[in-house]
Design an enzyme around this catalytic site. Structure first.
Site, PDB file in Angstrom:
ATOM      1  N   ASN A 150      -2.384  20.097   4.239  1.00 32.91           N
ATOM      2  CA  ASN A 150      -2.261  18.733   4.775  1.00 32.91           C
ATOM      3  C   ASN A 150      -1.109  18.628   5.759  1.00 32.91           C
ATOM      4  O   ASN A 150      -0.237  19.500   5.805  1.00 32.91           O
ATOM      5  CB  ASN A 150      -2.125  17.699   3.637  1.00 32.91           C
TER       6      ASN A 150
ATOM      7  N   GLU B 185      -1.489  15.198  -1.837  1.00 31.43           N
ATOM      8  CA  GLU B 185      -0.074  15.601  -1.812  1.00 31.43           C
ATOM      9  C   GLU B 185       0.821  14.515  -1.216  1.00 31.43           C
ATOM     10  O   GLU B 185       1.972  14.785  -0.872  1.00 31.43           O
ATOM     11  CB  GLU B 185       0.102  16.907  -1.020  1.00 31.43           C
TER      12      GLU B 185
HETATM   13 ZN   LIG Z   1      -1.734  22.747  -1.213  1.00 33.70          ZN
END
Ligand SMILES: [Zn+2]
Length: 219
Positions: A30, A76
């Site tokens: 990400n 995340e």
């Molecule tokens: Zn990861």
């Protein structure tokens, strides 16, 4: 274009790069950017990189509440938020699962500095973060602790790389250089024991990069 819209373009373009270059696979990894003190632009959760567009970016406030976007943010997000909260100097985060760096993360070993580019761009070894489940507040806490006041990248145990920077190009460059350095260390171990650059030489190379290298101010 306002800073948030500009950040969306930067996040999409960085996401394309990490996918094209094999630093992430499928939908993992990400990218985020903090264009203003109270806004984070982050990639959505579980959307294939090839399909990502400007309009798919998710804008959240500093509390993590979605302000804009049609998708859920990356799982995340707690990690990204915690890093931005702890470090006002950080404006961009790139998280990859690149193979050689992840081999170090799986072995729970720091990536030592063996060539000038890691010394210059990372400024030291890439240290291992104590293991915690991905997406958890515990992982966010452990990563912030390992980054400290001036760390620029860490290895998430049994997971991947977290690189930060004052902008997206510098955070992306760090991911590339960390993977390259990890590959060199692995290959050199086949030939014997790699000679590591000592901390004084690493500091000298970093200082030289910040002050003398290239045509503009480096970060
Ligand atoms: Zn990861």
């Amino acid at each position: 274009m306002n800073p948030v819209e500009k950040a969306k373009e930067g996040v999409v373009s960085t996401a394309y790069s990490i996918h094209k270059e094999g630093l992430v696979f499928e939908t993992w990894g990400n990218v985020s950017c903090r264009p203003t003190d109270d806004r984070i632009v982050i990639t959505p959760s579980g959307i294939p990189y090839e399909q990502l567009k400007f309009v798919d970016m998710v804008v959240v406030n500093i509390k993590g509440e979605v302000e804009e976007g049609r998708w859920k943010p990356s799982t995340e997000l707690p990690l990204h938020r915690a890093v931005y909260e702890a470090r006002t100097d950080i404006r961009a985060i790139v998280h990859t699962h690149s193979i050689c760096a992840t081999a170090f993360a799986v072995s729970r070993q720091d990536i030592p500095v063996v060539v000038e580019d890691q010394a210059q761009v990372v400024g030291g070894p890439v240290k291992i973060v104590e293991y915690a489940q991905s997406g958890s507040e515990e992982l966010a806490f452990n990563a912030v602790k390992a980054l400290g006041k001036d760390g620029l990248a860490v290895l998430l145990a049994n997971h991947g790389v977290l690189s930060v920077g004052s902008d997206l190009p510098s955070a992306l460059q760090r991911c590339r250089i960390i993977e390259r350095n990890a590959q060199i260390v692995l290959w050199s171990k086949l030939l014997g024991s790699p000679f590591l650059l000592d901390p004084e030489e690493v500091a000298r190379l970093r200082n030289c990069f910040l002050n003398n290298y290239g045509q503009k101010n480096n970060v």
